[in-house]
Design a protein around this motif. Structure first.
Motif, PDB file in Angstrom:
ATOM      1  N   VAL A   1       0.831  -1.212   0.000  1.00  0.00           N
ATOM      2  CA  VAL A   1       0.000   0.000   0.000  1.00  0.00           C
ATOM      3  C   VAL A   1       0.869   1.267   0.000  1.00  0.00           C
ATOM      4  CG1 VAL A   1      -2.040   1.093   1.005  1.00  0.00           C
ATOM      5  CG2 VAL A   1      -1.667  -1.337   1.356  1.00  0.00           C
ATOM      6  N   GLY A   2       1.745   1.362  -0.981  1.00  0.00           N
ATOM      7  CA  GLY A   2       2.502   2.591  -1.184  1.00  0.00           C
ATOM      8  C   GLY A   2       3.766   2.753  -0.358  1.00  0.00           C
ATOM      9  N   LYS A   3       4.030   1.830   0.542  1.00  0.00           N
ATOM     10  CA  LYS A   3       5.239   1.878   1.370  1.00  0.00           C
ATOM     11  C   LYS A   3       5.791   0.469   1.470  1.00  0.00           C
ATOM     12  CE  LYS A   3       3.158   5.527   4.216  1.00  0.00           C
ATOM     13  NZ  LYS A   3       2.657   5.895   5.568  1.00  0.00           N
ATOM     14  N   THR A   4       6.848   0.307   2.252  1.00  0.00           N
ATOM     15  CA  THR A   4       7.315  -1.043   2.554  1.00  0.00           C
ATOM     16  C   THR A   4       6.620  -1.531   3.819  1.00  0.00           C
ATOM     17  OG1 THR A   4       9.161  -0.223   3.873  1.00  0.00           O
ATOM     18  CG2 THR A   4       9.583  -0.626   1.524  1.00  0.00           C
ATOM     19  N   VAL A   5       6.654  -2.836   4.032  1.00  0.00           N
ATOM     20  CA  VAL A   5       6.048  -3.434   5.232  1.00  0.00           C
ATOM     21  C   VAL A   5       6.605  -2.785   6.491  1.00  0.00           C
ATOM     22  CG1 VAL A   5       5.875  -5.564   6.600  1.00  0.00           C
ATOM     23  CG2 VAL A   5       5.562  -5.645   4.098  1.00  0.00           C
ATOM     24  N   ILE A   6       7.926  -2.647   6.555  1.00  0.00           N
ATOM     25  CA  ILE A   6       8.556  -2.139   7.769  1.00  0.00           C
ATOM     26  C   ILE A   6       8.214  -0.680   8.030  1.00  0.00           C
ATOM     27  CG2 ILE A   6      10.777  -1.404   6.762  1.00  0.00           C
ATOM     28  CD1 ILE A   6      12.115  -2.729   9.221  1.00  0.00           C
ATOM     29  N   GLU A   7       7.969   0.090   6.980  1.00  0.00           N
ATOM     30  CA  GLU A   7       7.579   1.490   7.175  1.00  0.00           C
ATOM     31  C   GLU A   7       6.209   1.576   7.843  1.00  0.00           C
ATOM     32  OE1 GLU A   7       9.377   4.342   3.830  1.00  0.00           O
ATOM     33  OE2 GLU A   7       8.498   2.524   2.993  1.00  0.00           O
ATOM     34  N   HIS A   8       5.267   0.754   7.389  1.00  0.00           N
ATOM     35  CA  HIS A   8       3.951   0.734   8.031  1.00  0.00           C
ATOM     36  C   HIS A   8       4.083   0.380   9.508  1.00  0.00           C
ATOM     37  CE1 HIS A   8       1.198   1.328   4.654  1.00  0.00           C
ATOM     38  NE2 HIS A   8       1.962   0.537   3.922  1.00  0.00           N
ATOM     39  N   THR A   9       4.869  -0.646   9.795  1.00  0.00           N
ATOM     40  CA  THR A   9       5.027  -1.106  11.177  1.00  0.00           C
ATOM     41  C   THR A   9       5.636  -0.017  12.047  1.00  0.00           C
ATOM     42  OG1 THR A   9       5.324  -3.387  10.404  1.00  0.00           O
ATOM     43  CG2 THR A   9       6.073  -2.883  12.633  1.00  0.00           C
ATOM     44  N   LEU A  10       6.741   0.557  11.603  1.00  0.00           N
ATOM     45  CA  LEU A  10       7.440   1.554  12.413  1.00  0.00           C
ATOM     46  C   LEU A  10       6.625   2.827  12.582  1.00  0.00           C
ATOM     47  CD1 LEU A  10      11.067   1.084  11.049  1.00  0.00           C
ATOM     48  CD2 LEU A  10      10.241   0.495  13.335  1.00  0.00           C
ATOM     49  N   GLU A  11       5.891   3.230  11.554  1.00  0.00           N
ATOM     50  CA  GLU A  11       5.086   4.447  11.682  1.00  0.00           C
ATOM     51  C   GLU A  11       3.999   4.282  12.739  1.00  0.00           C
ATOM     52  OE1 GLU A  11       3.769   5.483   7.769  1.00  0.00           O
ATOM     53  OE2 GLU A  11       5.782   6.112   7.122  1.00  0.00           O
ATOM     54  N   ARG A  12       3.456   3.101  12.856  1.00  0.00           N
ATOM     55  CA  ARG A  12       2.459   2.854  13.905  1.00  0.00           C
ATOM     56  C   ARG A  12       3.105   2.894  15.291  1.00  0.00           C
ATOM     57  NH1 ARG A  12      -2.769  -0.280  11.958  1.00  0.00           N
ATOM     58  NH2 ARG A  12      -2.915   0.748   9.936  1.00  0.00           N
ATOM     59  N   LEU A  13       4.280   2.327  15.397  1.00  0.00           N
ATOM     60  CA  LEU A  13       4.970   2.329  16.694  1.00  0.00           C
ATOM     61  C   LEU A  13       5.424   3.736  17.074  1.00  0.00           C
ATOM     62  CD1 LEU A  13       7.066  -0.944  16.244  1.00  0.00           C
ATOM     63  CD2 LEU A  13       4.922  -0.663  17.519  1.00  0.00           C
ATOM     64  N   LEU A  14       5.859   4.510  16.092  1.00  0.00           N
ATOM     65  CA  LEU A  14       6.278   5.890  16.367  1.00  0.00           C
ATOM     66  C   LEU A  14       5.110   6.771  16.790  1.00  0.00           C
ATOM     67  CD1 LEU A  14       8.774   6.341  13.391  1.00  0.00           C
ATOM     68  CD2 LEU A  14       9.378   6.506  15.819  1.00  0.00           C
ATOM     69  N   ALA A  15       3.885   6.359  16.444  1.00  0.00           N
ATOM     70  CA  ALA A  15       2.701   7.131  16.824  1.00  0.00           C
ATOM     71  C   ALA A  15       2.316   6.933  18.287  1.00  0.00           C
ATOM     72  CB  ALA A  15       1.521   6.751  15.927  1.00  0.00           C
ATOM     73  N   LEU A  16       2.927   5.960  18.956  1.00  0.00           N
ATOM     74  CA  LEU A  16       2.622   5.719  20.369  1.00  0.00           C
ATOM     75  C   LEU A  16       3.167   6.855  21.223  1.00  0.00           C
ATOM     76  CD1 LEU A  16       3.559   1.944  20.464  1.00  0.00           C
ATOM     77  CD2 LEU A  16       1.257   2.856  20.845  1.00  0.00           C
ATOM     78  N   PRO A  17       2.398   7.344  22.178  1.00  0.00           N
ATOM     79  CA  PRO A  17       2.901   8.399  23.058  1.00  0.00           C
ATOM     80  C   PRO A  17       3.863   7.833  24.104  1.00  0.00           C
ATOM     81  CG  PRO A  17       0.683   7.769  23.700  1.00  0.00           C
ATOM     82  CD  PRO A  17       0.981   7.009  22.445  1.00  0.00           C
ATOM     83  N   ASN A  18       4.787   8.673  24.534  1.00  0.00           N
ATOM     84  CA  ASN A  18       5.667   8.358  25.670  1.00  0.00           C
ATOM     85  C   ASN A  18       6.577   7.151  25.456  1.00  0.00           C
ATOM     86  OD1 ASN A  18       4.375  10.477  27.151  1.00  0.00           O
ATOM     87  ND2 ASN A  18       2.706   9.062  27.632  1.00  0.00           N
ATOM     88  N   ILE A  19       6.974   6.929  24.206  1.00  0.00           N
ATOM     89  CA  ILE A  19       7.948   5.875  23.918  1.00  0.00           C
ATOM     90  C   ILE A  19       9.337   6.497  23.913  1.00  0.00           C
ATOM     91  CG2 ILE A  19       8.774   4.248  22.177  1.00  0.00           C
ATOM     92  CD1 ILE A  19       6.241   3.340  23.639  1.00  0.00           C
ATOM     93  N   ALA A  20      10.258   5.922  24.684  1.00  0.00           N
ATOM     94  CA  ALA A  20      11.599   6.500  24.828  1.00  0.00           C
ATOM     95  C   ALA A  20      12.439   6.336  23.566  1.00  0.00           C
ATOM     96  CB  ALA A  20      12.307   5.872  26.023  1.00  0.00           C
ATOM     97  N   GLY A  21      12.205   5.272  22.806  1.00  0.00           N
ATOM     98  CA  GLY A  21      12.972   5.042  21.591  1.00  0.00           C
ATOM     99  C   GLY A  21      12.706   3.661  21.030  1.00  0.00           C
ATOM    100  N   ILE A  22      13.126   3.454  19.783  1.00  0.00           N
ATOM    101  CA  ILE A  22      12.956   2.174  19.104  1.00  0.00           C
ATOM    102  C   ILE A  22      14.322   1.624  18.718  1.00  0.00           C
ATOM    103  CG2 ILE A  22      12.034   1.022  17.043  1.00  0.00           C
ATOM    104  CD1 ILE A  22       9.762   3.029  17.020  1.00  0.00           C
ATOM    105  N   TYR A  23      14.571   0.371  19.078  1.00  0.00           N
ATOM    106  CA  TYR A  23      15.797  -0.320  18.680  1.00  0.00           C
ATOM    107  C   TYR A  23      15.427  -1.302  17.578  1.00  0.00           C
ATOM    108  CZ  TYR A  23      18.715   1.672  22.319  1.00  0.00           C
ATOM    109  OH  TYR A  23      19.451   2.547  23.093  1.00  0.00           O
ATOM    110  N   LEU A  24      15.906  -1.005  16.369  1.00  0.00           N
ATOM    111  CA  LEU A  24      15.581  -1.792  15.182  1.00  0.00           C
ATOM    112  C   LEU A  24      16.752  -2.722  14.876  1.00  0.00           C
ATOM    113  CD1 LEU A  24      13.778  -2.321  12.671  1.00  0.00           C
ATOM    114  CD2 LEU A  24      14.988  -0.421  11.565  1.00  0.00           C
TER     115      LEU A  24
END
Length: 237
Positions: A37-60
């Motif tokens: 749907v216009g992006k890669t699978v991982i972009e969809h996943t990470l964008e949803r996780l980045l939308a979470l409030p109060n997350i200190a960071g993401i280790y990919l």
């Protein structure tokens, strides 16, 4: 003193293992980089996780030979820290936890989420956090099994399994950083079968909480899953 030891309130971190090659997809690139749907699978996943409030960071966690990630705009996001993957998923998660220990407290929470689950709802993750944040062990998202299950031996059905006690495990799976790291370290050293983060804790007598999620939090594993994920994402827009 590190980032979260200066505060008594535990921080929330996310680990996304994405070092696999997705052999069952039979594609020309790892499944997390397939178009969806216009992006890669991982972009969809990470964008949803980045939308979470109060997350200190993401280790990919990415494969050491990954040549795809740097081509994505998200590679420039300073909330995402790249980590080198290991031989198996559990090795990759442990690599991230070891690196995370430099910036976090053992009492911090870690949510481990599959890169190939791009349809996860933010509200489901927030529900998991709310249900688990005061639990002594941690917990995971899952859904009750709805299909009739058969036990099979050499393509012959032996019996029908009682599904009333069975749930299908999903991600995120949320545990304290120190406890999860210790169980993964010990489990790998002792050669235990670790299929997900929860199984590492279960093998040492801990009892994680099962939190009901949504059946549309599918994991892309086979080619037909990509079409299902596309349909789900388009319905969610």
């Amino acid at each position: 003193m590190n980032h979260s030891q200066s505060s008594q309130t535990p921080a929330f971190w996310i680990v996304v293992p994405a070092a696999g090659v997705g052999a069952r997809m039979g594609a020309g690139c790892p499944k997390q980089y397939l178009p969806l749907v216009g992006k890669t699978v991982i972009e969809h996943t990470l964008e949803r996780l980045l939308a979470l409030p109060n997350i200190a960071g993401i280790y990919l966690v990415l494969g050491v030979d990954d040549n795809y990630w740097n081509d994505l705009s998200l590679a420039q996001n300073n909330r995402i820290q790249r980590v080198a993957g290991g031989a198996e998923r559990c090795d990759s998660v442990l690599n991230a936890l070891e690196q995370l220990f430099d910036n976090a407290s053992p009492n911090d929470w870690v949510l481990v989420h599959d890169a190939a689950r791009p349809c996860v709802h933010v509200q489901s993750v927030l529900h998991l956090i709310d249900q688990v944040k005061n639990h002594p062990v941690g917990g995971i998202l899952g859904v009750p099994v709805s299909d009739t299950l058969k036990q099979v031996n050499n393509s012959v059905i032996d019996s029908t399994v009682d599904r009333r006690l069975l749930w299908q495990a999903q991600t995120p799976q949320m545990f304290r950083l120190g406890l999860l790291r210790d169980c993964l370290q010990r489990g790998l050293a002792e050669g235990k079968l670790i299929t997900d983060e929860s199984s590492a804790l279960e093998s040492y007598g801990y009892e994680p909480l099962m939190v009901q999620g949504r059946s549309d939090n599918i994991k892309i594993t086979r080619p037909e899953d990509l079409a299902i994920a596309a349909m789900l994402l388009q319905q969610q827009i």
